[in-house]
Design a protein around this motif. Structure first.
Motif, PDB file in Angstrom:
ATOM      1  N   GLU A  42     -11.390   5.120  84.022  1.00  0.00           N
ATOM      2  CA  GLU A  42     -10.070   4.753  83.569  1.00  0.00           C
ATOM      3  C   GLU A  42      -9.850   3.558  82.521  1.00  0.00           C
ATOM      4  OE1 GLU A  42      -7.305   4.412  86.704  1.00  0.00           O
ATOM      5  OE2 GLU A  42      -8.055   6.213  87.644  1.00  0.00           O
ATOM      6  N   HIS A  43     -10.741   3.447  81.466  1.00  0.00           N
ATOM      7  CA  HIS A  43     -10.952   2.513  80.673  1.00  0.00           C
ATOM      8  C   HIS A  43      -9.607   1.608  79.907  1.00  0.00           C
ATOM      9  CE1 HIS A  43     -14.044   5.637  80.111  1.00  0.00           C
ATOM     10  NE2 HIS A  43     -14.890   4.693  80.497  1.00  0.00           N
ATOM     11  N   ALA A  74      -7.001  19.133  75.266  1.00  0.00           N
ATOM     12  CA  ALA A  74      -5.384  18.560  76.097  1.00  0.00           C
ATOM     13  C   ALA A  74      -5.374  18.634  77.374  1.00  0.00           C
ATOM     14  CB  ALA A  74      -4.583  19.354  75.200  1.00  0.00           C
ATOM     15  N   ALA A  75      -5.923  19.511  78.137  1.00  0.00           N
ATOM     16  CA  ALA A  75      -5.853  19.605  79.398  1.00  0.00           C
ATOM     17  C   ALA A  75      -6.512  18.402  80.051  1.00  0.00           C
ATOM     18  CB  ALA A  75      -6.498  20.882  80.007  1.00  0.00           C
ATOM     19  N   LEU A  76      -7.750  18.030  79.681  1.00  0.00           N
ATOM     20  CA  LEU A  76      -8.423  16.947  80.040  1.00  0.00           C
ATOM     21  C   LEU A  76      -7.760  15.560  80.061  1.00  0.00           C
ATOM     22  CD1 LEU A  76     -11.955  17.560  79.066  1.00  0.00           C
ATOM     23  CD2 LEU A  76     -11.392  17.412  81.376  1.00  0.00           C
ATOM     24  N   PHE A  86      -6.857  12.918  82.707  1.00  0.00           N
ATOM     25  CA  PHE A  86      -7.267  11.738  82.742  1.00  0.00           C
ATOM     26  C   PHE A  86      -6.705  10.864  81.532  1.00  0.00           C
ATOM     27  CE2 PHE A  86     -10.337  14.570  84.295  1.00  0.00           C
ATOM     28  CZ  PHE A  86     -10.536  14.057  85.567  1.00  0.00           C
ATOM     29  N   PRO A  87      -5.546  10.463  81.485  1.00  0.00           N
ATOM     30  CA  PRO A  87      -4.937   9.801  80.388  1.00  0.00           C
ATOM     31  C   PRO A  87      -5.537   8.442  80.078  1.00  0.00           C
ATOM     32  CG  PRO A  87      -3.396  10.018  82.051  1.00  0.00           C
ATOM     33  CD  PRO A  87      -4.640  10.571  82.483  1.00  0.00           C
ATOM     34  N   ALA A  88      -6.147   7.852  81.023  1.00  0.00           N
ATOM     35  CA  ALA A  88      -6.674   6.497  80.820  1.00  0.00           C
ATOM     36  C   ALA A  88      -8.137   6.399  80.320  1.00  0.00           C
ATOM     37  CB  ALA A  88      -6.354   5.744  82.059  1.00  0.00           C
ATOM     38  N   SER A  89      -8.615   7.630  80.332  1.00  0.00           N
ATOM     39  CA  SER A  89     -10.290   7.781  79.961  1.00  0.00           C
ATOM     40  C   SER A  89     -10.458   7.529  78.469  1.00  0.00           C
ATOM     41  CB  SER A  89     -10.932   8.876  80.653  1.00  0.00           C
ATOM     42  OG  SER A  89     -11.955   9.013  80.244  1.00  0.00           O
ATOM     43  N   SER A  90     -11.137   6.490  78.135  1.00  0.00           N
ATOM     44  CA  SER A  90     -11.556   6.579  76.589  1.00  0.00           C
ATOM     45  C   SER A  90     -12.592   7.643  76.307  1.00  0.00           C
ATOM     46  CB  SER A  90     -12.268   5.154  76.491  1.00  0.00           C
ATOM     47  OG  SER A  90     -12.832   5.146  75.205  1.00  0.00           O
ATOM     48  N   ASP A  91     -13.521   8.093  77.427  1.00  0.00           N
ATOM     49  CA  ASP A  91     -14.391   9.105  76.998  1.00  0.00           C
ATOM     50  C   ASP A  91     -13.721  10.649  76.889  1.00  0.00           C
ATOM     51  OD1 ASP A  91     -16.421   7.400  77.266  1.00  0.00           O
ATOM     52  OD2 ASP A  91     -16.975   7.783  79.542  1.00  0.00           O
TER      53      ASP A  91
END
Length: 493
Positions: free
Chosen positions: A88-89, A344-346, A350-355
């Motif tokens: 969660e970058h 989009a589903a990812l 995981f809205p906070a993931s930079s990856d």
């Protein structure tokens, strides 16, 4: 010849130096939580849980710690570390800022913020943050270790040496002292000393990636290709998407007289659009050594073509996370809608993931949605902006008609990572396209100094720059180098 170890050693030595020091995101902050011993104990327990990979346990422990004193910067530093471990970058960045709001002179929090800035904007932009951290907490070995590594990434050897000496004064037995000294020695061409210092650090034996890479490069320069192969095989298994590690492994196999293994391991890679001219050249040489001129000829033709500008879809490799592999596979199969939907589903999960934001940007780019891709890349870049991400964003800006934004992004990337040869080459290519051949020539010379002088496309562009600038002798000199690097053209029998 292309396969001489020193042709690639300078660039390879720079891989992964920043962040290699270890301990910088560890539990140093927990020792400072003296205001509430019970909370300090919980933070230490959470750090221990993170170390063993029990992130859910660490989260529950930090929830308990937060109920005791929600305004403790050590708590928010631990939360930031947990979020980073969990991917969660972006929310980790928020937690680090919260820690600094509560403790503006909190050394460990300043260190984490410096590392986050380094990941997103490069070593030069992070220097101010490292200086603040060192001023706030001058006796913290983690700060000096990461600061030294960052100075090395910025190409500032003298400043790096001073920081390493400070680290040695604070913690003379810290293995990072010997590792960082080994990096400096290797860059200075003192391979015997570098090998001794690296062995003393014990970090390669413990499987620290940057130390393993340094060990492999030293082995290659000392003519021990088999030892280099052993280290690089292990690294490639752990980092299947690390293109430069794979290239170095191919080089080591060829240097060790294993052309058959080069073809077996990398023959398929060489046929993909993503393959670098260097990897294609290595496979071509391997085919030539095996006597298969028919296979070598088309590879040589590809290796000698112009520098590639457009990003390509990376291959699906064994060991990649399933979501990454699925999106890449969809893009490669031409399933733009499927790739976009998966991305989009990812992002929703995981809205906070930079990856994940970067991966979603790839899906949008593959679908032709330049604006959407740029928005996703911008979101990802808030926390980290590695060169592959910056390269795709620069290409998207240029494709969208904003050449100035592309040039600015590349210039910022090179300023932050002056020792990333491929970024320097990309900026040089842009400058050449704009007609600024003098600046392009300077950048190409820097890339050659970094170890990229094996790339025939780079050398061909450098010859063109010299001729355009009216420097005939210089053009002849680079043309000679190109002739040496470039094997004879082959035709199928």
């Amino acid at each position: 010849m292309t396969c001489r170890p020193r042709r690639i050693a300078a660039l390879a030595l720079l891989l992964g130096v920043a962040g290699c020091a270890g301990g910088g995101e560890g539990g140093a902050g927990a020792d400072r939580a003296g205001a509430n011993p019970a909370q300090a104990k919980l933070i230490a327990e959470a750090d221990a849980a993170m170390t063993r990979g029990a992130l859910a346990d660490a989260g529950r422990t930090l929830d308990a710690a937060r109920s005791l004193d929600p305004e403790n910067p050590d708590l928010w530093l631990a939360i930031a570390r947990l979020r980073l471990r969990g991917g969660e970058h972006l929310t980790a960045l928020e937690a680090a800022d919260r820690a600094l709001a509560l403790g503006p002179d909190h050394g460990p929090a300043l260190l984490l913020r410096a590392m986050l800035v380094r990941d997103a904007h490069g070593a030069a932009a992070a220097r101010h943050w490292f200086e603040r951290a060192a001023e706030a907490d001058p006796d913290n070995p983690d700060i000096w270790a990461e600061y030294a590594a960052t100075l090395g990434d910025a190409g500032e050897a003298k400043a790096m040496l001073a920081a390493v000496r400070r680290l040695a004064a604070l913690a003379p037995e810290d293995p990072r002292v010997f590792y960082l000294q080994a990096v400096l020695a290797a860059r200075g061409g003192e391979d015997v000393l570098a090998r001794s210092l690296l062995a003393k650090s014990g970090m390669a034996a413990k499987g620290v990636p940057a130390a393993m890479l340094l060990d492999a490069v030293i082995s290659l320069r000392q003519g021990n290709a088999e030892s280099a192969v052993a280290s690089l095989e292990s690294l490639a298994a752990r980092q299947p998407a690390n293109v430069r590690v794979r290239e170095l492994l191919a080089h080591a196999l060829l240097a060790g007289n294993h052309p058959d293994l080069v073809v077996t391991r990398f023959g398929a890679d060489a046929t993909r659009a993503e393959a670098s001219p260097y990897l294609v050249m290595l496979v071509a040489r391997a085919q030539e050594q095996l006597g298969d001129r028919a296979a070598a000829a088309p590879l040589l033709a590809r290796a000698n073509r112009a520098l590639r500008d457009a990003p390509t879809v990376l291959a699906v490799r064994e060991g990649l996370p399933e979501p990454t592999a699925a999106v890449r596979a969809a893009i490669q199969a031409g399933d733009r809608a499927g790739a976009r939907a998966r991305g989009a589903a990812l992002r929703e999960r995981f809205p906070a993931s930079s990856d994940v934001a970067s991966l979603a940007g790839d899906a949008l780019l593959g679908a032709g949605d330049l604006a959407g891709a740029l928005a996703a890349y911008a979101r990802a870049s808030e926390a980290r902006r590695p060169w592959p991400l910056a390269r795709k964003a620069a290409w998207a800006h240029a494709r969208a008609g904003d050449a100035a934004a592309a040039d600015l992004l590349l210039a910022e990337q090179v300023a932050g990572e002056p020792d990333t040869a491929s970024a320097v080459i990309a900026l040089a290519s842009r400058q050449a396209a704009r007609g600024d051949w003098a600046r392009a020539a300077l950048l190409l010379d820097h890339a050659v100094a970094l170890g990229a002088g094996h790339d025939p496309a780079l050398l061909a562009l450098r010859v063109r720059a010299a001729r355009t600038l009216g420097k005939g002798q210089e053009a002849d000199r680079f043309a000679q180098i190109l002739a040496e690097v470039q094997p004879r053209r082959l035709a199928a029998p």
